[in-house]
Motif scaffolding. Structure first.
Motif, PDB file in Angstrom:
ATOM      1  N   THR A 184       0.571   6.320   6.302  1.00  0.00           N
ATOM      2  CA  THR A 184       0.648   5.248   7.296  1.00  0.00           C
ATOM      3  C   THR A 184       1.792   4.281   6.993  1.00  0.00           C
ATOM      4  OG1 THR A 184      -1.772   5.375   7.360  1.00  0.00           O
ATOM      5  CG2 THR A 184      -0.747   3.511   8.483  1.00  0.00           C
TER       6      THR A 184
ATOM      7  N   TYR B 264       1.548   6.718  -7.374  1.00  0.00           N
ATOM      8  CA  TYR B 264       1.943   5.732  -6.375  1.00  0.00           C
ATOM      9  C   TYR B 264       3.196   4.980  -6.805  1.00  0.00           C
ATOM     10  CZ  TYR B 264      -2.361   6.772  -3.864  1.00  0.00           C
ATOM     11  OH  TYR B 264      -3.358   7.400  -3.143  1.00  0.00           O
TER      12      TYR B 264
ATOM     13  N   GLY C 112      -7.570   0.165  -0.161  1.00  0.00           N
ATOM     14  CA  GLY C 112      -7.223   0.442  -1.537  1.00  0.00           C
ATOM     15  C   GLY C 112      -8.017   1.687  -1.894  1.00  0.00           C
TER      16      GLY C 112
ATOM     17  N   ALA D  72       0.850  -1.187   0.000  1.00  0.00           N
ATOM     18  CA  ALA D  72       0.000   0.000   0.000  1.00  0.00           C
ATOM     19  C   ALA D  72       0.886   1.238   0.000  1.00  0.00           C
ATOM     20  CB  ALA D  72      -0.895  -0.007   1.241  1.00  0.00           C
ATOM     21  N   THR D  73       0.295   2.373  -0.292  1.00  0.00           N
ATOM     22  CA  THR D  73       1.013   3.645  -0.180  1.00  0.00           C
ATOM     23  C   THR D  73       0.346   4.460   0.928  1.00  0.00           C
ATOM     24  OG1 THR D  73      -0.402   4.659  -1.847  1.00  0.00           O
ATOM     25  CG2 THR D  73       1.623   3.607  -2.633  1.00  0.00           C
TER      26      THR D  73
ATOM     27  N   GLY E 249      -8.892   4.680   4.744  1.00  0.00           N
ATOM     28  CA  GLY E 249      -9.296   6.080   4.657  1.00  0.00           C
ATOM     29  C   GLY E 249     -10.260   6.417   5.780  1.00  0.00           C
TER      30      GLY E 249
ATOM     31  N   LYS F 106      -8.283   8.994  12.838  1.00  0.00           N
ATOM     32  CA  LYS F 106      -8.888   7.718  12.422  1.00  0.00           C
ATOM     33  C   LYS F 106      -9.631   7.041  13.593  1.00  0.00           C
ATOM     34  CE  LYS F 106      -6.564   7.301   8.249  1.00  0.00           C
ATOM     35  NZ  LYS F 106      -5.381   6.554   7.880  1.00  0.00           N
TER      36      LYS F 106
HETATM   37  C1  F6R Z   1      -3.003   3.586  -0.590  1.00  0.00           C
HETATM   38  C2  F6R Z   1      -4.335   3.120  -0.270  1.00  0.00           C
HETATM   39  C3  F6R Z   1      -5.260   3.889   0.604  1.00  0.00           C
HETATM   40  C4  F6R Z   1      -4.598   4.359   1.893  1.00  0.00           C
HETATM   41  C5  F6R Z   1      -5.584   5.132   2.753  1.00  0.00           C
HETATM   42  C6  F6R Z   1      -4.918   5.695   3.986  1.00  0.00           C
HETATM   43  O1  F6R Z   1      -2.346   2.683  -1.466  1.00  0.00           O
HETATM   44  O2  F6R Z   1      -4.698   2.111  -0.769  1.00  0.00           O
HETATM   45  O3  F6R Z   1      -6.373   3.082   0.919  1.00  0.00           O
HETATM   46  O4  F6R Z   1      -4.099   3.255   2.591  1.00  0.00           O
HETATM   47  O5  F6R Z   1      -6.141   6.192   2.008  1.00  0.00           O
HETATM   48  O6  F6R Z   1      -3.992   6.665   3.606  1.00  0.00           O
HETATM   49  P1  F6R Z   1      -3.005   7.315   4.689  1.00  0.00           P
HETATM   50  O7  F6R Z   1      -2.090   6.230   5.144  1.00  0.00           O
HETATM   51  O8  F6R Z   1      -2.265   8.386   3.933  1.00  0.00           O
HETATM   52  O9  F6R Z   1      -3.865   7.833   5.786  1.00  0.00           O
END
Ligand code: F6R
Length: 254
Positions: free
Chosen positions: A38, A79, A139, A34-35, A133, A201
């Motif tokens: 976090t 990404y 994703g 993932a990006t 999110g 969160k």
């Molecule tokens: C990124 C992804 C997203 C993030 C999510 C949280 O590849 O798939 O679902 O994991 O938006 O993003 P952060 O970590 O920036 O709060």
């Protein structure tokens, strides 16, 4: 059960150790990546530990969850660029083994089908890293996405575009759509680690605790997975029922 760590540094140490275990057991393991903010401490710690331990990562395969439509891999907010910066350029990976959806493809439908098929052809994902999110997306599977979805194109919700606009010069530059692995792809991983950090969160996690399993909160799909772990820092866990929170003993060993 929620695994609560003092902070994101402790989560990074824990997941770096887990990733290394998986690679030691199977040097050709397929990782789901993932990006996002976090993941940054996790990749930084993994790079540090792999270097210190001299672990061979040249045979592993990886599949990233998602990519914006319309951005090339050279675009600073793509990404692909993020992965180069935080992980791929840092260790001697084999570039041909590292996969991201291609945001510039003109054959979107076919590309999506091939992406899901390529994951299966690599033997499936051993460990899927996930962030979430504030609206519960995993994703780019936004609220309402069916749980049986494979890789597909999504229109990004206004909430997600606003959340991500901090990385762009203006709201207008935030792409309107993305390619994402589907929830079925994510659930097909043998192990899932969802990482949730930060006070912003905490309410999202309360919704997870109190809600059932619903496409309106895509990450509740993880409740149907037998080997999904939710790792939180104290801030993200602050509204959760303490009796559901387990605090693992922290080891500094990599
Ligand atoms: C990124 C992804 C997203 C993030 C999510 C949280 O590849 O798939 O679902 O994991 O938006 O993003 P952060 O970590 O920036 O709060």
């Amino acid at each position: 059960m929620f695994l609560v760590f003092p902070d994101s540094t402790a989560i990074a140490a824990h997941l770096s150790a887990r990733l290394q275990d998986i690679i030691r057991q199977d040097p050709q393991a397929t990782l789901g990546l993932a990006t996002g903010g976090t993941m940054e401490p996790i990749y930084a710690r993994f790079v540090q530990d792999v270097r210190a331990n001299g672990l061979d990562v040249s045979k592993i395969n990886s599949f990233n969850l998602d990519e914006y439509v319309g951005l090339s891999g050279q675009h600073e907010q793509s990404y692909a660029h993020y992965m180069q910066q935080h992980l791929f350029s840092q260790l001697p990976f084999e570039a041909a083994h590292l996969h991201l959806p291609n945001g510039l493809t003109t054959e979107l439908e076919q590309h999506c089908q091939e992406y899901s098929a390529a994951i299966a052809a690599c033997g499936g994902v051993a460990l899927q890293l996930l962030g979430v999110g504030t609206n519960g997306h995993i994703g780019f599977n936004e609220p309402g996405t069916p749980f049986d979805s494979g890789t597909h194109v999504v229109a990004l919700s206004e909430r997600t575009r606003i959340d991500n606009s901090r990385f762009f010069d203006s709201m207008d530059e935030v792409p309107a759509s993305a390619i994402t692995m589907g929830i079925a792809d994510i659930l097909s991983a043998r192990e899932i680690a969802l990482v949730v950090t930060g006070e912003h969160k905490a309410r999202t996690m309360l919704n997870y605790q109190e809600g059932g399993v619903t496409p309106e909160l895509p990450f509740t799909a993880l409740k149907q997975h037998a080997n999904a772990h939710i790792l939180l820092d104290e801030a993200a866990a602050s509204l959760l029922d303490p009796s559901l929170c387990h605090r693992p003993l922290i080891s500094q060993a990599a």
